[in-house]
Design a protein around this motif. Structure first.
Motif, PDB file in Angstrom:
ATOM      1  N   GLU A  31       1.058  -1.457  -0.147  1.00 16.90           N
ATOM      2  CA  GLU A  31       0.213   0.132   0.439  1.00 16.90           C
ATOM      3  C   GLU A  31       0.818   1.367   0.475  1.00 16.90           C
ATOM      4  O   GLU A  31       0.262   2.266  -0.852  1.00 16.90           O
ATOM      5  CB  GLU A  31      -0.707   0.286   1.462  1.00 16.90           C
ATOM      6  N   LYS A  32       1.839   1.175   0.703  1.00 12.41           N
ATOM      7  CA  LYS A  32       2.617   3.062   0.094  1.00 12.41           C
ATOM      8  C   LYS A  32       3.701   2.167  -0.338  1.00 12.41           C
ATOM      9  O   LYS A  32       4.477   3.556  -0.222  1.00 12.41           O
ATOM     10  CB  LYS A  32       3.544   2.668   1.808  1.00 12.41           C
TER      11      LYS A  32
ATOM     12  N   VAL B  39      -8.742  -8.562  -5.854  1.00 16.67           N
ATOM     13  CA  VAL B  39      -9.522  -6.470  -5.223  1.00 16.67           C
ATOM     14  C   VAL B  39      -8.588  -6.142  -3.856  1.00 16.67           C
ATOM     15  O   VAL B  39      -8.915  -4.511  -4.165  1.00 16.67           O
ATOM     16  CB  VAL B  39     -10.935  -7.669  -5.358  1.00 16.67           C
ATOM     17  N   ASP B  40      -7.771  -6.891  -3.557  1.00 13.43           N
ATOM     18  CA  ASP B  40      -7.408  -5.639  -2.331  1.00 13.43           C
ATOM     19  C   ASP B  40      -5.472  -5.221  -3.576  1.00 13.43           C
ATOM     20  O   ASP B  40      -5.640  -4.518  -2.322  1.00 13.43           O
ATOM     21  CB  ASP B  40      -6.899  -6.907  -1.423  1.00 13.43           C
ATOM     22  N   ASP B  41      -5.619  -5.637  -4.698  1.00 15.29           N
ATOM     23  CA  ASP B  41      -4.518  -4.096  -5.452  1.00 15.29           C
ATOM     24  C   ASP B  41      -5.549  -3.080  -5.587  1.00 15.29           C
ATOM     25  O   ASP B  41      -4.439  -2.446  -6.167  1.00 15.29           O
ATOM     26  CB  ASP B  41      -4.057  -5.132  -5.977  1.00 15.29           C
ATOM     27  N   ILE B  42      -6.685  -2.995  -5.785  1.00 15.28           N
ATOM     28  CA  ILE B  42      -7.493  -2.038  -5.593  1.00 15.28           C
ATOM     29  C   ILE B  42      -7.155  -1.147  -4.676  1.00 15.28           C
ATOM     30  O   ILE B  42      -7.494  -1.088  -4.161  1.00 15.28           O
ATOM     31  CB  ILE B  42      -9.057  -1.721  -6.157  1.00 15.28           C
ATOM     32  N   LYS B  43      -7.115   0.409  -5.235  1.00 14.60           N
ATOM     33  CA  LYS B  43      -6.482   1.454  -4.400  1.00 14.60           C
ATOM     34  C   LYS B  43      -7.166   2.801  -4.736  1.00 14.60           C
ATOM     35  O   LYS B  43      -6.633   3.528  -6.151  1.00 14.60           O
ATOM     36  CB  LYS B  43      -5.208   1.860  -4.200  1.00 14.60           C
ATOM     37  N   LEU B  44      -8.757   3.640  -4.085  1.00 15.38           N
ATOM     38  CA  LEU B  44      -9.004   4.260  -4.944  1.00 15.38           C
ATOM     39  C   LEU B  44      -8.604   5.738  -4.352  1.00 15.38           C
ATOM     40  O   LEU B  44      -8.530   5.203  -3.194  1.00 15.38           O
ATOM     41  CB  LEU B  44     -10.385   4.295  -4.998  1.00 15.38           C
ATOM     42  N   PRO B  45      -8.776   7.431  -5.014  1.00 12.56           N
ATOM     43  CA  PRO B  45      -8.443   8.533  -3.923  1.00 12.56           C
ATOM     44  C   PRO B  45      -9.703   7.748  -2.974  1.00 12.56           C
ATOM     45  O   PRO B  45     -10.421   8.173  -2.815  1.00 12.56           O
ATOM     46  CB  PRO B  45      -8.668   9.211  -5.324  1.00 12.56           C
ATOM     47  N   GLY B  46      -9.391   8.571  -1.449  1.00  6.49           N
ATOM     48  CA  GLY B  46      -9.975   8.995  -0.652  1.00  6.49           C
ATOM     49  C   GLY B  46     -10.766   7.352  -0.214  1.00  6.49           C
ATOM     50  O   GLY B  46     -11.672   7.521   0.834  1.00  6.49           O
ATOM     51  N   VAL B 221     -14.861  -3.224  -3.215  1.00  2.00           N
ATOM     52  CA  VAL B 221     -14.559  -2.289  -3.561  1.00  2.00           C
ATOM     53  C   VAL B 221     -15.637  -1.324  -3.809  1.00  2.00           C
ATOM     54  O   VAL B 221     -15.870  -1.646  -5.728  1.00  2.00           O
ATOM     55  CB  VAL B 221     -13.446  -1.910  -3.772  1.00  2.00           C
ATOM     56  N   ALA B 222     -16.728  -0.651  -3.358  1.00  2.00           N
ATOM     57  CA  ALA B 222     -17.676   0.127  -3.500  1.00  2.00           C
ATOM     58  C   ALA B 222     -17.924   1.127  -3.481  1.00  2.00           C
ATOM     59  O   ALA B 222     -17.083   1.746  -2.547  1.00  2.00           O
ATOM     60  CB  ALA B 222     -18.410   0.222  -2.795  1.00  2.00           C
ATOM     61  N   SER B 223     -18.161   1.856  -4.722  1.00  2.00           N
ATOM     62  CA  SER B 223     -18.148   3.551  -5.036  1.00  2.00           C
ATOM     63  C   SER B 223     -18.654   3.936  -5.406  1.00  2.00           C
ATOM     64  O   SER B 223     -19.365   3.877  -6.556  1.00  2.00           O
ATOM     65  CB  SER B 223     -16.124   3.658  -6.151  1.00  2.00           C
ATOM     66  N   MET B 224     -19.487   4.905  -4.804  1.00  2.00           N
ATOM     67  CA  MET B 224     -20.809   5.128  -5.022  1.00  2.00           C
ATOM     68  C   MET B 224     -20.298   6.987  -5.727  1.00  2.00           C
ATOM     69  O   MET B 224     -20.135   7.623  -4.505  1.00  2.00           O
ATOM     70  CB  MET B 224     -21.591   5.950  -4.198  1.00  2.00           C
ATOM     71  N   ASP B 225     -20.486   7.208  -6.580  1.00  2.00           N
ATOM     72  CA  ASP B 225     -20.125   8.481  -6.895  1.00  2.00           C
ATOM     73  C   ASP B 225     -21.991   9.506  -6.833  1.00  2.00           C
ATOM     74  O   ASP B 225     -22.794   8.859  -8.216  1.00  2.00           O
ATOM     75  CB  ASP B 225     -19.872   8.359  -8.686  1.00  2.00           C
ATOM     76  N   ALA B 285     -21.823   1.565   2.957  1.00  2.00           N
ATOM     77  CA  ALA B 285     -20.916   3.126   3.516  1.00  2.00           C
ATOM     78  C   ALA B 285     -20.394   3.966   2.505  1.00  2.00           C
ATOM     79  O   ALA B 285     -20.097   5.060   2.837  1.00  2.00           O
ATOM     80  CB  ALA B 285     -19.684   2.071   3.974  1.00  2.00           C
ATOM     81  N   SER B 286     -20.523   3.000   0.989  1.00  2.00           N
ATOM     82  CA  SER B 286     -19.869   4.385   0.366  1.00  2.00           C
ATOM     83  C   SER B 286     -20.858   5.122   0.167  1.00  2.00           C
ATOM     84  O   SER B 286     -20.763   6.471  -0.427  1.00  2.00           O
ATOM     85  CB  SER B 286     -19.552   3.722  -0.876  1.00  2.00           C
ATOM     86  N   ILE B 287     -22.028   4.320   0.053  1.00  2.00           N
ATOM     87  CA  ILE B 287     -23.402   5.755  -0.311  1.00  2.00           C
ATOM     88  C   ILE B 287     -23.247   6.551   1.530  1.00  2.00           C
ATOM     89  O   ILE B 287     -23.888   8.181   1.073  1.00  2.00           O
ATOM     90  CB  ILE B 287     -24.400   4.653  -0.536  1.00  2.00           C
ATOM     91  N   VAL B 288     -23.166   5.634   1.838  1.00  2.00           N
ATOM     92  CA  VAL B 288     -23.425   7.708   3.334  1.00  2.00           C
ATOM     93  C   VAL B 288     -22.099   8.094   3.169  1.00  2.00           C
ATOM     94  O   VAL B 288     -22.887   9.696   3.674  1.00  2.00           O
ATOM     95  CB  VAL B 288     -23.492   6.028   4.791  1.00  2.00           C
ATOM     96  N   THR B 289     -21.205   7.993   3.079  1.00  2.00           N
ATOM     97  CA  THR B 289     -19.757   8.716   2.883  1.00  2.00           C
ATOM     98  C   THR B 289     -19.414   9.431   1.825  1.00  2.00           C
ATOM     99  O   THR B 289     -19.063  10.255   1.904  1.00  2.00           O
ATOM    100  CB  THR B 289     -18.639   7.772   3.757  1.00  2.00           C
ATOM    101  N   GLY B 290     -20.682   8.637   0.526  1.00  2.00           N
ATOM    102  CA  GLY B 290     -19.920   9.246  -0.584  1.00  2.00           C
ATOM    103  C   GLY B 290     -17.807   8.684  -1.126  1.00  2.00           C
ATOM    104  O   GLY B 290     -17.675   9.549  -1.917  1.00  2.00           O
ATOM    105  N   ARG B 291     -17.626   8.631   0.083  1.00  2.00           N
ATOM    106  CA  ARG B 291     -16.281   7.845  -0.275  1.00  2.00           C
ATOM    107  C   ARG B 291     -16.361   6.490  -1.429  1.00  2.00           C
ATOM    108  O   ARG B 291     -16.949   5.933  -0.173  1.00  2.00           O
ATOM    109  CB  ARG B 291     -14.947   8.359   0.788  1.00  2.00           C
ATOM    110  N   PRO B 292     -15.603   6.264  -1.831  1.00  2.00           N
ATOM    111  CA  PRO B 292     -15.261   4.534  -1.744  1.00  2.00           C
ATOM    112  C   PRO B 292     -14.731   4.122  -0.222  1.00  2.00           C
ATOM    113  O   PRO B 292     -13.638   4.515   0.153  1.00  2.00           O
ATOM    114  CB  PRO B 292     -13.564   4.061  -2.923  1.00  2.00           C
ATOM    115  N   VAL B 293     -15.764   2.429  -0.508  1.00  2.00           N
ATOM    116  CA  VAL B 293     -15.480   1.750   0.741  1.00  2.00           C
ATOM    117  C   VAL B 293     -14.814   0.687   0.478  1.00  2.00           C
ATOM    118  O   VAL B 293     -15.094  -0.682  -0.378  1.00  2.00           O
ATOM    119  CB  VAL B 293     -16.358   1.885   1.736  1.00  2.00           C
ATOM    120  N   LYS B 294     -13.257   0.506   0.599  1.00  2.00           N
ATOM    121  CA  LYS B 294     -12.936  -1.849   0.957  1.00  2.00           C
ATOM    122  C   LYS B 294     -13.646  -2.455   2.120  1.00  2.00           C
ATOM    123  O   LYS B 294     -12.801  -1.598   3.351  1.00  2.00           O
ATOM    124  CB  LYS B 294     -11.132  -1.220   0.934  1.00  2.00           C
TER     125      LYS B 294
END
Lengths: 163, 807, 284
Positions: A31-32, B39-46, B221-225, B285-294
């Protein structure tokens, strides 16, 4: 203890990372440093998917704290081969169908790489013992063993030719 | 033109790397370099991280939940509970089996590890710390982990949400912990035959609770725009399209606004078919926070809460004439489904295809009944490297055959041989309603027995028993036989669906102007090598080299709708769709070729990689030339471009089969064993890629070894999971795994476009009885009839001890 | 599986490590290879506020064989035990046992000191060291003392070591005669279902000394004085072995776990002990 700066040489490059001491080396790498080749499998040091080389040892990076790795020299699967071609081991795994889902593969090849450094001409039993810290759920190991033995033979033949 | 000799037909064919070629896998360059994308390799902003507060109890009422301390921890964004999901109607979710399941504990918990609250934090470390700070007060309730005790009149009521006495999804429930009784066959006729039979063998056979345990756990990883209303969901999904439909139905988000992506999957084996609370919570959690959640399970989460398999208690009665002709089979199963019925079966089959339990044998009359039962264990009931409940069925019949052989005092190989369905009986209608497509069991059986020198092995075994009795050795020799028939490739839409979606599959092909191609499918590889093998099917069908064909799966925005990969259905269903789509391409190519060659359509014929004028093979157009022409020439009556799509609804299942022999040395004093030889003959119909088939067989056999010899999800009486890490949940290493010899016969499926049947699961289906029968066979001379798996050291030791072999 | 936060220290010598232990008392734990402690921390079954990592303490890393004695620094890894030619020559039983511990990766990190110090009944080195009659050096704020391996273990995870002491060194006399370390386990990486170390000496046709110790068959390692005594003066034939095995089995107290019930363990222990004795005798 808050975050510290840890310095490690990873795949030949000096890297500095900010991390808490408790952070696990596997996550620091993934991750880093964006080295997502090594994977998390069991988290209790049984499966070896997280295997990397640290200071000349094969280690399970899920069971190493970031703080322990400060100052260490680390090689991951990304450090084998080069941009233009596969390492002999990588090529052998491809040739002999030594992988299926690919999840254990980076740890397996990294471990095999170390094994061949220490025992360049292993028997089948020695290969099986040598990779006993790496679990694979797909292949039944038969073709992994075949791949490693083939790579060893190829490396040895190349060495002989060079001499 | 140059003066080189044009390539021969064989050379042109070889260049395609089509059907039957051991083509090296195209996936491997990426995977061997660590460039897989899981899937755990996915890294989205925020991106935030989710983690569960889980129940330490097997059965308890929740008195209170206090999240204050957790919320006060810097970096914690939210802690979701059932009451937060209730306004969205997401605190419960439908299961694939017509039941419903708590997403987060609603008033009580029903199994250890159940999801109670979902913590969302800036990173995984903070999330883990916050989990420790959530205070939950429980009131313990009586725990039931035994399905027979669960049906006792005074057993505690587990599912208070279900109305007492009301029907379930599969008919009447006769007890508050009863889920269904599902029956097939003629019960009265079966009982009549058995009651008056010359010989009857009866046995209770348990197939213990196990877990698929792929090396990669489940995650999403869920990402709600929120601005454009689009949800992107990445995850370990063996059926991404179904997940999209379910996500839409649950969330109310229109399906076109949901994109589901299965990236590379680190092994599935059935674990990744279902929809789990973690996926739902990451979306909310993504819908609630507006951020991607893994959300990524840890290994204990995985073993304790998702997707167990088996847990079938199978009571069998089998009857025969004195000379060994089987006359009837009666099966009754008590099926432990855990706290929620979340079995991954086609809707109309609550016990999957267990009624393939007549196996490879011509049994005139049969009955099977399956009672589903709730207990305080994790939900699941997935097809762990098998088609739905087929491993249970194969194990059941292959054990019953051995028990019957003892009853008859007959050789078990011979008993099988005289009862096999004969080659000329196919298509064969079984007593439990299946139509077996094709088979040649006698040929396979004879080949297997000859390969291992069966007669010689039996002589050696007899000599060993004598030596043992004389005190000259403490090792016994077991010869484990198995002839299995699988049923895979679900399935015909007329009777197979998942949540109402017919179990067809699909392929869409685009040929590029320069003669290369891309094909997209509704399935998703988890290591089976689809990118390699589907290209081979297509290469043979359309004459474009496999190396020039890209295969893409797993992105619902681009791939055609399909039901996914499990139950060995990819080759039988999506493989057929691929061939059929290829044939559509070829049909259009034929018209183009005829136009270019200025002959009638019927005057050209396909020849490996080209269309040639009949009788004038020097006049031809290659597929590459045809592809180019389709884009740059106006051809009367023909649309530009060269594309096709096929949705394939299989007319029947396919029935792969195999003959396995396991030779095992058993140390009577320590209970340890050594597999001296394992011979596996598989007949999976037409063979697409022998190298890949062999790899699948090695892997499936190793999973079978694990199940037969050590694997178990065990609970204590308090409902605690005793095998929650890889210290205790048995996965063999290279040291415990034997060497395998593979072999084959090839009996194509008559209804599949290329005759292929599927192979990925056969070795697990057939392997378990082969290993287990070897253990039983070693002790047959001393009277052992049945001992339940896993055959780990102490249980084998106990067999010997109970038989008095330590006295 | 994420451990709770802790303060990390990496002293460069034993004095520095001891001073950290004095300062932080029982909030501090020493970290050697970490392959017992770290999984426990990740499962949050062990809570550690101050982690004192000994990896830089060079004085704990030596193997020496001199004057008939073997001395092992506490931070010598299992891998180094296996690779050491002089150790293989002097005490091959150590290599034989180390090869049966865990798996290659764990053996690179796992240390002999960590294995003997924490009192985990599953660890193999404690039984082996009792077999070899090793002595452990404990250094504390008031200097150092020696404790016999056979007197070190009190109960599971309870030992003679005080919280402010570090086990720094292990020493034993070069064993003479035959040896064997026999272990039954479910798979590579597992702890023993039953394991047994034996060293014995032979003169002429008779056994002149014997030591028998067992692993994971009680909450502490078990050295069976009676078993050894039963072999001395005999030809280690079937009757003598039977008597010794009975004596050894009388000294164990195994617990039921996922490996099996007590009756099974007692029976298998007998088989493993018998095999270890016979193999050691064949090498004597």
């Amino acid at each position: 203890m808050g975050k510290q700066i840890y310095k490690m040489t990873v795949n030949g490059q000096v890297k500095e990372v900010m991390a808490e001491p408790r952070e696990l080396l596997i996550y620091v790498l993934r991750e880093k440093l964006d080295l997502t080749g090594p994977h998390v499998g069991c988290e209790t040091s049984h499966c070896g998917a997280c295997t990397v080389e640290m200071n000349g040892m094969s280690v399970k990076s899920c069971t190493v704290f970031a703080a322990q790795a400060d100052g260490a020299e680390i090689t991951t699967i990304e450090g084998l081969g080069d941009p233009d071609g596969l390492h002999v081991l990588q090529e052998a795994f491809k040739e002999h169908h030594g992988l299926q889902c690919g999840y254990c593969t980076p740890g397996m090849i990294t471990r095999a790489h170390r094994l061949l450094q220490e025992n360049p001409n292993p028997t089948e039993v020695e290969v099986r013992m040598g990779i006993a810290g790496n679990l694979c759920r797909c292949t039944g190991y038969q073709n992994i063993v075949k791949s490693i033995l083939a790579a060893a033979a190829q490396i040895n033949a190349a060495k002989e030719a060079a001499e | 033109m140059n003066d080189l000799t044009p390539p021969t037909r064989e050379e042109r064919s070889a260049k395609l790397k089509g059907l039957g070629t051991s083509r090296k896998r195209v996936e491997d360059a990426r995977f061997t370099q660590g460039k897989g994308n899981y899937v755990d390799d996915i890294k989205l902003p925020g991106m935030l991280h989710g983690d569960f507060v889980r129940s330490p109890y097997g059965h308890a009422r929740i008195k209170s939940v206090n999240i204050d301390a957790a919320m006060a921890l810097p970096g914690v964004i939210a802690v979701l509970q059932a009451k937060d999901l209730e306004p969205l109607s997401l605190h419960w979710m439908p299961t694939l089996a017509g039941d419903k399941q708590m997403v987060l504990a609603d008033g009580k918990v029903l199994f250890q590890g159940q999801e109670v609250a979902f913590v969302v934090a800036e990173d995984r470390y903070i999330a883990a710390d916050a989990v420790e700070l959530v205070e939950v007060e429980y009131e313990e309730l009586p725990v039931v982990v035994d399905p027979f005790k669960a049906l006792a009149p005074d057993a505690p009521v587990l599912r208070e949400d279900l109305e007492a006495g009301a029907d379930g999804a599969h008919g009447p429930r006769r007890h508050h912990n009863h889920i269904f009784l599902w029956e097939e066959g003629d019960k009265a006729a079966t009982e009549q035959v058995i009651d008056s039979a010359e010989v009857v063998a009866e046995e209770m056979i348990c197939y213990q609770r196990v877990h698929p345990c792929p090396l990669e756990t489940c995650g999403s990883v869920a990402s709600m725009d929120k601005v454009n209303g689009k949800l992107t969901l990445y995850g370990t999904f063996q059926a991404p399209h179904v997940v999209r439909t379910v996500a839409s139905l649950l969330s109310g988000i229109e399906e076109h606004n949901i994109r589901v992506v299965s990236p590379d999957i680190g092994g599935g084996f059935g674990n990744k078919v279902g929809v789990y609370p973690g996926y739902v919570c990451s979306i909310v959690a993504s819908i609630v926070t507006g951020r991607p959640v893994k959300f990524i399970e840890d290994r204990m989460d995985n073993l304790m809460t998702t997707a167990f398999a088996r847990d079938y208690w199978m009571k069998g009665r089998i009857s025969a004439t004195k000379d060994g002709k089987i006359t009837a089979l009666h099966a009754h199963v008590t099926a432990d489904h855990g706290a929620f019925d979340a079995c991954a079966d086609p809707t109309k089959f609550p016990a999957g295809f267990f009624h393939i339990c007549t196996g490879s044998y011509d049994i005139p009359v049969a009955y099977c009944g399956v009672d589903g039962v709730y207990t305080n264990k994790a939900p699941g009931g997935v097809a762990y490297r098998c088609s739905f409940r087929v491993t249970e069925a194969a194990y059941f019949i292959e054990r019953m055959i051995e028990v019957l052989a003892m009853e008859l005092n007959m050789d078990a190989a011979e008993l099988r041989r005289i009862n096999f369905i004969k080659k000329d009986q196919f298509p064969y209608h079984s007593a439990l309603g299946w139509e077996y497509d094709s088979g040649d069991y006698h040929t396979a059986w004879d080949k297997a027995l000859e390969a291992v020198d069966y007669a010689g092995l039996r002589k050696e075994q007899a000599a060993r028993v004598e030596a043992f009795k004389r005190g000259e050795t403490r090792k016994l020799l077991g010869i484990g036989l198995c002839h299995f028939t699988e049923i895979v490739g679900a399935g015909p839409v007329k009777n197979c669906d998942i949540l109402g979606m017919g179990m067809f599959d699909s392929c869409e092909i685009r040929i590029h102007p320069t003669g290369s191609a891309i094909a997209r499918l509704g399935t998703i590889s988890q290591g089976q090598g689809h990118a390699t093998t589907f290209a081979q099917i297509l290469a043979t069908e359309i004459g474009i080299p496999a190396d020039s064909i890209t295969i893409e799966e797993g992105d619902t925005d681009t791939a055609p709708y399909g039901l996914g990969t499990y139950g060995s259905r990819s080759t039988p269903v999506a493989g057929a769709a691929t061939a059929m789509a290829g044939r559509k391409i070829r049909a259009k190519a034929q018209m183009i070729a005829a136009y270019l060659l200025e002959v009638h359509d019927d005057d050209v014929e396909f020849d490996v990689d080209r269309f040639v004028v009949k009788g004038a093979p020097e006049r031809f157009k290659t597929m590459a030339e045809i592809a180019y022409a389709s884009y740059n020439q106006a051809i009367p009556g023909v649309e530009p471009g060269l594309e096709a799509v096929s949705y394939y609804d299989p007319p029947n299942m396919t029935y792969p089969f195999g003959a396995y022999v396991c030779v095992m040395e058993i140390d009577v004093d320590t209970g340890t064993h050594e597999v001296r030889q394992f011979y596996a003959l598989d007949d999976c119909g037409t063979r697409i890629n022998p190298m890949v088939i062999e790899g699948q067989v090695h892997g499936g056999l190793t999973e079978a070894l694990a199940i037969a010899m050590g694997q178990e999800i065990a609970y204590d009486e308090m409902g605690n999971v005793k095998t929650g890490t890889l210290m205790d949940f048995f996965l063999p290493t290279a040291v415990e795994t034997p060497h395998y010899t593979t072999d084959f016969t090839e009996t194509p499926s008559p209804h599949h476009p290329i005759g292929a049947k599927g192979v990925g699961e056969s070795p697990n289906v057939g392997g378990v009885p082969a290993f287990s029968n070897a253990v039983h066979d070693a002790f047959r001379a001393f009277g052992l009839r049945q001992s339940n798996m896993p055959h780990d050291h102490w249980r084998i030791w106990k067999i010997a001890n109970d038989l008095g072999l330590h006295d | 599986m994420i451990p709770a936060a802790f303060e990390y220290h990496r002293p460069s010598d034993v004095a520095g490590a001891l001073s950290l232990l004095s300062t932080h008392g029982d909030d501090a734990r020493v970290l050697a290879g970490g392959h017992s402690l770290i999984p426990m921390m990740k499962l949050r079954m062990a809570s550690v506020e101050h982690l004192v990592d000994l990896q830089d303490v060079a004085e704990l890393k030596g193997i020496s064989v001199a004057d008939g004695h073997v001395t092992l620094g506490a931070m010598v890894t299992q891998h180094s035990l296996i690779e050491s030619a002089e150790l293989a020559e002097a005490a091959p039983i150590v290599r034989e046992a180390a090869l049966q511990i865990a798996d290659p990766q764990v053996r690179y990190m796992g240390t002999v000191g960590g294995n003997v110090a924490n009192g985990d009944p599953g660890n193999d080195m404690p039984g082996l060291m009792q077999c070899l009659d090793a002595r452990f050096t404990l250094q504390g704020p008031n200097g150092s003392r020696e404790v016999a391996a056979r007197a070190y273990y009190e109960a599971a995870y309870f030992t003679a070591r005080a919280d402010d002491e570090i086990l720094t060194q292990i020493s034993f006399a070069v064993p003479v005669g035959g040896y064997a370390y026999e272990k039954q386990k479910r798979k590579v990486g597992d702890y023993a279902t039953a394991a047994c170390g034996v060293v014995l000496a032979k003169e002429g046709a008779l056994c002149t000394s014997a030591s028998v110790a067992m692993t994971n068959l009680a909450d502490v390692p078990v050295w069976s004085e009676a078993a050894g005594a039963a072999l001395v003066g005999t030809d280690c034939g079937p009757e003598a072995v039977k008597t010794a095995v009975a004596a050894a089995v009388a000294d164990i107290d195994p617990a039921e776990d996922n490996r099996g019930p007590v009756a099974f363990k007692r029976h298998v222990a007998g088989i493993i002990i018998g095999r270890a004795i016979s193999r050691a005798w064949s090498r004597a």
